[in-house]
Design an enzyme around this catalytic site. Structure first.
Site, PDB file in Angstrom:
ATOM      1  N   ASN A  71       0.819  -1.211   0.000  1.00  0.00           N
ATOM      2  CA  ASN A  71       0.000   0.000   0.000  1.00  0.00           C
ATOM      3  C   ASN A  71       0.857   1.267   0.000  1.00  0.00           C
ATOM      4  O   ASN A  71       1.931   1.299   0.574  1.00  0.00           O
ATOM      5  CB  ASN A  71      -0.979  -0.006   1.180  1.00  0.00           C
ATOM      6  CG  ASN A  71      -0.423  -0.705   2.397  1.00  0.00           C
ATOM      7  OD1 ASN A  71       0.439  -1.580   2.286  1.00  0.00           O
ATOM      8  ND2 ASN A  71      -0.887  -0.303   3.554  1.00  0.00           N
ATOM      9  N   GLY A 106     -15.164   7.393  -4.868  1.00  0.00           N
ATOM     10  CA  GLY A 106     -14.352   6.951  -3.741  1.00  0.00           C
ATOM     11  C   GLY A 106     -13.300   5.996  -4.272  1.00  0.00           C
ATOM     12  O   GLY A 106     -12.968   6.018  -5.457  1.00  0.00           O
ATOM     13  N   CYS A 123      -7.761   4.858  -5.082  1.00  0.00           N
ATOM     14  CA  CYS A 123      -6.837   5.418  -6.087  1.00  0.00           C
ATOM     15  C   CYS A 123      -7.067   6.869  -6.471  1.00  0.00           C
ATOM     16  O   CYS A 123      -6.133   7.660  -6.474  1.00  0.00           O
ATOM     17  CB  CYS A 123      -6.888   4.560  -7.344  1.00  0.00           C
ATOM     18  SG  CYS A 123      -5.952   3.051  -7.159  1.00  0.00           S
TER      19      CYS A 123
HETATM   20  C1  UDX Z   1      -9.809   3.044 -10.569  1.00  0.00           C
HETATM   21  C2  UDX Z   1      -9.473   2.958 -12.059  1.00  0.00           C
HETATM   22  O1  UDX Z   1     -10.693   2.819 -12.821  1.00  0.00           O
HETATM   23  C3  UDX Z   1      -8.534   1.792 -12.323  1.00  0.00           C
HETATM   24  O2  UDX Z   1      -8.148   1.762 -13.682  1.00  0.00           O
HETATM   25  C4  UDX Z   1      -7.305   1.940 -11.438  1.00  0.00           C
HETATM   26  O3  UDX Z   1      -6.448   0.828 -11.604  1.00  0.00           O
HETATM   27  C5  UDX Z   1      -7.706   2.057  -9.980  1.00  0.00           C
HETATM   28  O4  UDX Z   1      -8.628   3.139  -9.804  1.00  0.00           O
HETATM   29  P1  UDX Z   1     -11.463   1.728  -8.940  1.00  0.00           P
HETATM   30  O5  UDX Z   1     -11.198   2.841  -7.985  1.00  0.00           O
HETATM   31  O6  UDX Z   1     -11.317   0.329  -8.463  1.00  0.00           O
HETATM   32  O7  UDX Z   1     -10.536   1.856 -10.231  1.00  0.00           O
HETATM   33  O8  UDX Z   1     -12.983   1.865  -9.483  1.00  0.00           O
HETATM   34  P2  UDX Z   1     -13.696   2.793 -10.563  1.00  0.00           P
HETATM   35  O9  UDX Z   1     -14.616   1.959 -11.327  1.00  0.00           O
HETATM   36  O10 UDX Z   1     -12.743   3.615 -11.336  1.00  0.00           O
HETATM   37  O11 UDX Z   1     -14.604   3.742  -9.652  1.00  0.00           O
HETATM   38  C6  UDX Z   1     -14.048   4.740  -8.811  1.00  0.00           C
HETATM   39  C7  UDX Z   1     -15.147   5.557  -8.177  1.00  0.00           C
HETATM   40  O12 UDX Z   1     -15.818   6.372  -9.131  1.00  0.00           O
HETATM   41  C8  UDX Z   1     -16.257   4.712  -7.521  1.00  0.00           C
HETATM   42  O13 UDX Z   1     -16.623   5.294  -6.296  1.00  0.00           O
HETATM   43  C9  UDX Z   1     -17.371   4.773  -8.526  1.00  0.00           C
HETATM   44  O14 UDX Z   1     -18.631   4.570  -7.942  1.00  0.00           O
HETATM   45  C10 UDX Z   1     -17.217   6.191  -9.052  1.00  0.00           C
HETATM   46  N1  UDX Z   1     -17.787   6.400 -10.399  1.00  0.00           N
HETATM   47  C11 UDX Z   1     -17.317   5.698 -11.463  1.00  0.00           C
HETATM   48  C12 UDX Z   1     -18.786   7.355 -10.578  1.00  0.00           C
HETATM   49  O15 UDX Z   1     -19.224   8.021  -9.635  1.00  0.00           O
HETATM   50  N2  UDX Z   1     -19.287   7.559 -11.840  1.00  0.00           N
HETATM   51  C13 UDX Z   1     -18.834   6.875 -12.931  1.00  0.00           C
HETATM   52  O16 UDX Z   1     -19.339   7.128 -14.040  1.00  0.00           O
HETATM   53  C14 UDX Z   1     -17.816   5.908 -12.740  1.00  0.00           C
HETATM   54  P1  ADP Z   2      -3.691  -2.355  -2.634  1.00  0.00           P
HETATM   55  O1  ADP Z   2      -5.095  -1.877  -2.856  1.00  0.00           O
HETATM   56  O2  ADP Z   2      -2.653  -1.428  -3.218  1.00  0.00           O
HETATM   57  O3  ADP Z   2      -3.470  -3.774  -3.032  1.00  0.00           O
HETATM   58  P2  ADP Z   2      -3.805  -3.185   0.165  1.00  0.00           P
HETATM   59  O4  ADP Z   2      -3.720  -2.325   1.384  1.00  0.00           O
HETATM   60  O5  ADP Z   2      -5.070  -3.910  -0.146  1.00  0.00           O
HETATM   61  O6  ADP Z   2      -3.394  -2.220  -1.050  1.00  0.00           O
HETATM   62  O7  ADP Z   2      -2.644  -4.270   0.187  1.00  0.00           O
HETATM   63  C1  ADP Z   2      -1.311  -4.012   0.479  1.00  0.00           C
HETATM   64  C2  ADP Z   2      -0.750  -5.177   1.310  1.00  0.00           C
HETATM   65  O8  ADP Z   2       0.677  -5.023   1.408  1.00  0.00           O
HETATM   66  C3  ADP Z   2      -1.265  -5.258   2.743  1.00  0.00           C
HETATM   67  O9  ADP Z   2      -1.884  -6.518   2.950  1.00  0.00           O
HETATM   68  C4  ADP Z   2       0.017  -5.098   3.627  1.00  0.00           C
HETATM   69  O10 ADP Z   2      -0.003  -5.926   4.777  1.00  0.00           O
HETATM   70  C5  ADP Z   2       1.101  -5.543   2.673  1.00  0.00           C
HETATM   71  N1  ADP Z   2       2.449  -5.034   3.000  1.00  0.00           N
HETATM   72  C6  ADP Z   2       2.813  -3.761   3.249  1.00  0.00           C
HETATM   73  N2  ADP Z   2       4.150  -3.673   3.469  1.00  0.00           N
HETATM   74  C7  ADP Z   2       4.651  -4.932   3.352  1.00  0.00           C
HETATM   75  C8  ADP Z   2       5.979  -5.516   3.457  1.00  0.00           C
HETATM   76  N3  ADP Z   2       7.061  -4.773   3.705  1.00  0.00           N
HETATM   77  N4  ADP Z   2       6.090  -6.853   3.266  1.00  0.00           N
HETATM   78  C9  ADP Z   2       5.004  -7.616   2.997  1.00  0.00           C
HETATM   79  N5  ADP Z   2       3.750  -7.129   2.879  1.00  0.00           N
HETATM   80  C10 ADP Z   2       3.561  -5.808   3.054  1.00  0.00           C
END
Ligand code: UDX
Ligand code: ADP
EC number: 1.1.1.22
Length: 463
Positions: A92, A274, A277
């Site tokens: 993360n 939300g 990313c």
């Molecule tokens: C995003 C990118 O799409 C993806 O390519 C990247 O790798 C990670 O970030 P994610 O956050 O998983 O993916 O979901 P996404 O489908 O993009 O939705 C993000 C947010 O936007 C959600 O809260 C969704 O409900 C909202 N959204 C999406 C809207 O409000 N309106 C839309 O038309 C599309």
């Molecule tokens: P993402 O959405 O980017 O995958 P997450 O928070 O779901 O992020 O996952 C990241 C994972 O990486 C967590 O499960 C966390 O425990 C793990 N992590 C963080 N630092 C280390 C580390 N140094 N070695 C191994 N695992 C790690």
């Protein structure tokens, strides 16, 4: 180099699904996913694959097929690093909560720890792949740590950003629009790129695999997310104007989306985006732009976040205003808590901020989400540090079905677009509620006409 052993550090929303699909599509490659979090690894190894820690449609079937064959989950980070030829870093990278860049820059402490651990353990040449979204030039930092603290072995750093969206992770991984691989333009760098291209070409057409330099790859990921988020803020900005003028934002979105230059996707007006990313990546972009003195660039992108915050706040203020300017002690039922449908992820979900505002107004909130439970909801609220955990806990009641959550409620707020909400017996829900019965549809998914006929006071976004 022929790749036969891959390790992925981080068994989260990115690492877990990505490695499961690589393992499924490349039975000749041994894929080991490691994490420090023992509980998480235990859940990935649960004999019943329905209990894996991440809910994604289709994922548990893939894990069931590959796990134990060539897909392994383990807490033995060092062993996996030592054995692998390719190491993906999927840890993360949250927004910093302290020090310089607080609230803006990405916190790279987990990445740095990974790099140091790889340097310590590696006894032969490795390809290190950054999978997590990272600020531009992170690869350089990783390289510097590896080269200066390693055992004299060679490291090639590649950037291979993940574009999967949660809720559709499996289909996105199986049929990606493109795979992006950035690496050094030296012969060794090109060999490393080719080795990774070969892995993906087991199931992705070569013409969809783009190779670039590292910086372009890193910046493309931030840019893609910024553009997607910007479309949502743009349509959300229009939604407020629609509400004032009598236009309907769904009709406007349809009309502009048919312009092939604009396209129909990511134009759904909502209570606000939300997810882990969009906000993080834009803040990151803003921080980078500012650090180069590009203030206009920074301000331009920051506005996407400002608009999104406004949209969430506008939704909660409208609830208060519509309920005769007070929600104190009123029961407001939340349908959905996840940041989008088909995921159990709640990071940066609009629901958290709407709930926070309404608890400030002393509302009682009852929540039903098909995949999110009470602990996660309370953790999300406590993380904001607006009030004590005890007050949060008293303000939130959770239910395992929507009908119970809505009983005696003054209003329903739809926060996530789960399909099941559409097919409910809305007459039954209406009969069980306080009157007038209000519905605030933050996703524009319900049938406004039908609900109004039943007797609800219905308000969508942007109409
Ligand atoms: C995003 C990118 O799409 C993806 O390519 C990247 O790798 C990670 O970030 P994610 O956050 O998983 O993916 O979901 P996404 O489908 O993009 O939705 C993000 C947010 O936007 C959600 O809260 C969704 O409900 C909202 N959204 C999406 C809207 O409000 N309106 C839309 O038309 C599309
Ligand atoms: P993402 O959405 O980017 O995958 P997450 O928070 O779901 O992020 O996952 C990241 C994972 O990486 C967590 O499960 C966390 O425990 C793990 N992590 C963080 N630092 C280390 C580390 N140094 N070695 C191994 N695992 C790690």
């Amino acid at each position: 180099m022929k790749i036969t052993k891959i390790c992925c550090i981080g068994a989260g929303y990115v690492g877990g699904p990505t490695m499961a699909v690589i393992a499924q599509k490349c039975p000749h490659i041994q894929v080991t996913v490691v994490d420090l979090n023992e509980q998480r690894i235990q859940a990935w190894n649960d004999p019943n694959t329905d209990n894996i820690p991440i809910y994604e449609p289709g994922l548990s079937e893939i894990v069931a097929e590959a796990r134990g064959r060539n897909l392994f989950f383990s807490t033995n980070v060092e062993k996996a690093i030592e054995e692998a030829q390719v190491i993906f870093i999927s840890v993360n990278t949250p927004t910093k909560t302290y020090g310089k860049g607080k609230g803006m820059a990405a916190d790279l402490k987990y990445i740095e720890l990974c790099a140091r651990q790889i340097a310590k353990v590696a006894k032969d040449n490795k390809i290190v792949v950054e999978k997590s979204t990272l600020p531009v030039r992170t690869a350089e930092a990783i390289k510097s740590i590896l080269d200066n603290t390693g055992n004299g072995v060679q490291f090639q750093i590649l950037s291979n950003p993940e574009f999967l969206a949660e809720g559709t992770a499996v289909t996105d991984l199986l049929n990606p629009d493109r795979i992006l691989i950035g690496g050094d333009t030296t012969p060794e760098g090109e060999d490393a790129i080719e080795a990774l291209v070969e892995v993906y070409s087991n199931w992705v057409d070569r013409d969809k695999i783009l190779t670039t330099n590292v910086w372009s790859s890193e910046l493309s990921k931030l840019t893609a997310n910024a553009f997607l988020a910007q479309r949502i803020s743009s349509i959300n900005a229009m939604s407020e104007l629609c509400e004032k003028t009598g236009a309907d934002v769904n009709e406007v979105a349809r009309a502009i989306g048919m312009d092939s230059r604009i396209g129909p996707k990511f134009l759904k007006s909502s209570v606000g985006f939300g997810g882990s990313c969009f906000q993080k990546d834009i803040l990151n972009l803003v921080y980078i732009a500012k650090s180069y003195g590009l203030n206009e660039v920074a301000d331009y992108w920051e506005q996407v976040i400002i608009m999104n915050d406004h949209q969430k706040r506008r939704f909660s203020s409208n609830i208060v205003q519509t309920l005769y300017n007070t929600v104190a002690d009123k029961k407001i039922a939340f349908l959905g808590w996840a940041f989008k449908k088909d995921t159990n992820d709640t990071r940066e979900s609009a629901a958290i901020y709407v709930a926070d505002d309404l608890i400030n107004e002393q509302a009682k909130i009852s929540v039903y989400d098909p995949k999110v439970g009470r602990n996660k909801i309370l953790n999300d609220l406590d993380y904001l540090e607006t009030r004590s955990a005890e007050v949060n806990s008293n303000a939130i009641v959770t239910f395992d079905n929507a009908y119970a959550a809505c009983e005696n409620a003054h209003a329903i707020a739809v926060l996530t677009e789960w399909d099941e909400f559409i097919t409910y017996d809305w007459k039954k829900i209406y009969d069980s509620m306080q009157k007038p019965a209000f519905v605030f549809d933050g996703r524009n998914i319900l049938n406004a006409k039908e609900l109004t006929q039943i007797g609800f006071v219905y308000q969508g976004i942007g109409s």
